[in-house]
Design a protein around this motif. Sequence first.
Motif, short mmCIF file in Angstrom:
data_model
loop_
_atom_site.label_atom_id
_atom_site.label_comp_id
_atom_site.label_asym_id
_atom_site.label_seq_id
_atom_site.Cartn_x
_atom_site.Cartn_y
_atom_site.Cartn_z
N ALA A 204 0.85 -1.19 0.00
CA ALA A 204 0.00 0.00 0.00
C ALA A 204 0.88 1.23 0.00
CB ALA A 204 -0.91 0.01 1.23
N LEU A 205 0.41 2.29 -0.66
CA LEU A 205 1.06 3.59 -0.60
C LEU A 205 -0.02 4.65 -0.54
CD1 LEU A 205 0.62 4.61 -3.72
CD2 LEU A 205 2.74 3.38 -4.14
N TYR A 206 0.36 5.90 -0.50
CA TYR A 206 -0.65 6.96 -0.45
C TYR A 206 -0.24 8.13 -1.32
CZ TYR A 206 2.42 9.42 2.88
OH TYR A 206 3.48 10.06 3.47
N ARG A 207 -1.25 8.90 -1.70
CA ARG A 207 -1.04 10.10 -2.49
C ARG A 207 -1.87 11.24 -1.88
NH1 ARG A 207 2.79 7.79 -4.45
NH2 ARG A 207 2.87 6.77 -6.49
N GLY A 208 -1.38 12.45 -2.04
CA GLY A 208 -2.20 13.61 -1.72
C GLY A 208 -3.35 13.69 -2.71
N GLN A 209 -4.49 14.21 -2.28
CA GLN A 209 -5.65 14.22 -3.18
C GLN A 209 -5.39 15.05 -4.43
OE1 GLN A 209 -9.59 14.56 -1.69
NE2 GLN A 209 -9.16 13.53 0.24
N THR A 210 -4.50 16.03 -4.36
CA THR A 210 -4.18 16.81 -5.56
C THR A 210 -3.34 16.01 -6.55
OG1 THR A 210 -2.26 17.73 -4.40
CG2 THR A 210 -4.32 19.01 -4.34
N ASP A 211 -2.57 15.03 -6.05
CA ASP A 211 -1.74 14.19 -6.92
C ASP A 211 -2.43 12.90 -7.34
OD1 ASP A 211 0.36 16.03 -6.59
OD2 ASP A 211 0.99 15.04 -4.73
N PHE A 212 -3.52 12.58 -6.68
CA PHE A 212 -4.20 11.31 -6.93
C PHE A 212 -4.99 11.37 -8.24
CE2 PHE A 212 -8.16 8.82 -6.43
CZ PHE A 212 -7.60 7.55 -6.41
N GLN A 213 -4.83 10.34 -9.07
CA GLN A 213 -5.53 10.27 -10.35
C GLN A 213 -6.41 9.03 -10.38
OE1 GLN A 213 -2.58 10.39 -13.48
NE2 GLN A 213 -1.71 12.31 -12.77
N ILE A 214 -7.71 9.22 -10.21
CA ILE A 214 -8.65 8.10 -10.16
C ILE A 214 -8.66 7.33 -11.47
CG2 ILE A 214 -10.59 9.54 -10.88
CD1 ILE A 214 -10.67 6.48 -8.50
N SER A 215 -8.32 7.98 -12.56
CA SER A 215 -8.34 7.31 -13.87
C SER A 215 -7.34 6.16 -13.94
CB SER A 215 -8.04 8.32 -14.98
OG SER A 215 -6.76 8.91 -14.79
N ARG A 216 -6.36 6.14 -13.04
CA ARG A 216 -5.38 5.06 -13.03
C ARG A 216 -5.94 3.79 -12.41
NH1 ARG A 216 0.60 6.90 -11.37
NH2 ARG A 216 0.91 4.81 -12.23
N TYR A 217 -7.09 3.90 -11.73
CA TYR A 217 -7.66 2.75 -11.03
C TYR A 217 -9.15 2.63 -11.38
CZ TYR A 217 -3.56 4.31 -8.43
OH TYR A 217 -2.31 4.76 -8.09
N PRO A 218 -9.46 2.32 -12.63
CA PRO A 218 -10.87 2.34 -13.07
C PRO A 218 -11.75 1.30 -12.39
CG PRO A 218 -9.44 1.36 -14.75
CD PRO A 218 -8.54 1.96 -13.72
N GLU A 219 -11.18 0.19 -11.92
CA GLU A 219 -11.96 -0.86 -11.28
C GLU A 219 -11.82 -0.85 -9.77
OE1 GLU A 219 -13.97 -2.75 -13.07
OE2 GLU A 219 -13.30 -1.72 -14.88
N ALA A 220 -11.30 0.23 -9.22
CA ALA A 220 -11.02 0.27 -7.78
C ALA A 220 -12.30 0.26 -6.95
CB ALA A 220 -10.20 1.51 -7.45
N LEU A 221 -12.16 -0.23 -5.73
CA LEU A 221 -13.27 -0.27 -4.77
C LEU A 221 -12.98 0.73 -3.66
CD1 LEU A 221 -15.84 -1.63 -3.58
CD2 LEU A 221 -14.31 -3.29 -2.49
N TRP A 222 -13.90 1.66 -3.44
CA TRP A 222 -13.72 2.64 -2.37
C TRP A 222 -14.18 2.05 -1.04
CZ3 TRP A 222 -11.16 7.14 -2.47
CH2 TRP A 222 -10.89 7.73 -3.71
#
Length: 588
Positions: A204-222
């Motif tokens: 696991a890693l983390y990103r700041g919300q400004t750096d986070f790109q949801i398009s990289r994880y199209p099948e992700a589960l929130w």
Amino acid sequence: MVKRTEKRAAPFLPTSRQEMVSLGWSFLDILLVTGDAYVDHPSFGAALIGRHLESLGYRVGILPQPDWRSPEAFLAMGVPRLFVGVTSGAMDSMVNHYTSLGKPRREDHYAEGGLPKARPDRAVLVYVNRIREAMPWVPVVIGGVEASLRRVSHYDFWSNRIRKSVLLDSKATLLVYGMGERAVAEIARRLEAGEDLEGIPGTALYRGQTDFQISRYPEALWLPDHEELEAAAEKLLELAWLMEQQSQPWMQRVLLQRADSRVLILFPPARPLTGQELDRLYALPFSRKPHPRYKGEIPAFTMVRDSVTVVRGCAGGCSFCSIALHQGRVLQSRSKESVLEEIKRLAREKAFSGTISDLGGPSANMYGLGCTSRFKKGKCLRPSCLFPEICAHLSASQEAYTELLTCARGLPGVKHLFVSSGIRHDLALREPEFLELLVRHHVSGHLKVAPEHASSPVLARMRKPSWSLYRAFQDRFRAAAKRAGKELYLVPYLMAGFPGCSMKDMDVLERRLRESGLKPRQVQLFLPTPMTMATAMYWSGMDPSCGEAIYVPRTHRQRKGQLDKLLYWRTARARGTPGSPTRDDDLS
């Protein structure tokens, strides 16, 4: 990769600059910091990961139980070339330090002389902070039980609140969850090659919300947001259910969780090791001894010195147990040949007494078991293969374990071979021949089993089999012992203070104990450990199966009152005497 020039592995991985010099090393590739004493035995995680990385050609050092008050202590072997790995040790540091009643434990079994406070509270956080002060530019990778079970927002019993992922709180570079052999090897390879650490299974890693790109994880589960969990206790039940499902290796979705201005990104679980890979891991050149720096006894080593691990994972899925969330529900067994070879090596040691104390794992008689359905194996959402009944697709035969015990017992130098890690009595009941073999040859005097309770509603919430199954096993065990002409005893693990357990339920348990002639000495008071379903029940006060409110014993008086029901036979004078089984230190 820097390859080793030695023809043989070092007897111990270095723990000091002087030991590095004796090996001809001027630097380390990887430094492992652990809250345990360094014992070069495969039952100790830092040794297992260290030897694994060593076998891949890396120069690895271990810094055991460093002085966490000083950043300089973490520079004892210099700055590693690739990364620093951090683990609190074999236990969560808070569980290691405090009993279920919140009192400090008197011993640390993973420290020299059993002395407590050899590691700090919340060891992962403290170690990472000191490392960041000492070498702020070096990647820091956290792993082990404490990091693994705190990988998402979780309820923390000791502060009585929802805490963020330990990755976010520590600001480490990366978190490894589960059994980390595949992940650490890939981390080292990528850092060696100058590659990004994104997407490694089991991390696991983390990103700041400004750096986070949801398009990289199209099948992700929130997952439920951290702030949602703080606002609504029932959300923890939803999170616990999702984590039980998504922690299985066939669940390949990326998981996302918002917390403050950051997004936690959990990549899918790593594949379990194959039997051949597990064999190679346990064939590495462990000395099976504490490092020579120690002069006193390390109690945890004494307990496992002559034991052999034969299986990983647990198919039980008990709601209070974290094993499946860390080791996984997929059972991984070593080959018979690998286990026998390890016993032969052990038997050649001068100090070997002739007794193998255990051939086991989380549950010894799960050796050789596994799912037989290709369809179910890749899609199953059951949290347990054994509850509410043993799954029809589980190959539950004890034949492989029976053969292993029989072959191991006949090896030269082996006088006795016992099973001390405990067994699943519901599995053992299915094969009377296995129980006969166990009683005749492999019980040293006491056999551990875990019925946990006798009240049906409580057992259902625990995901444990009925009390009637335990009684049937007890009767067969006693009959088998009588036929063998042996005086043997069952050690039933029992628990008080479980969410949904009232004093009426404890009355039921007391009656059943009296009827069975049992006077339990090893008892447990429920401890809400991070990420389990039972902990979510404790925090929310709700039954996950129906969403209804349940009684939760929370106060010291309520919890202690239930504990006393387990110890109905004890006189008031016996309470708290030296060696008494009711001291707080004995409550886990």
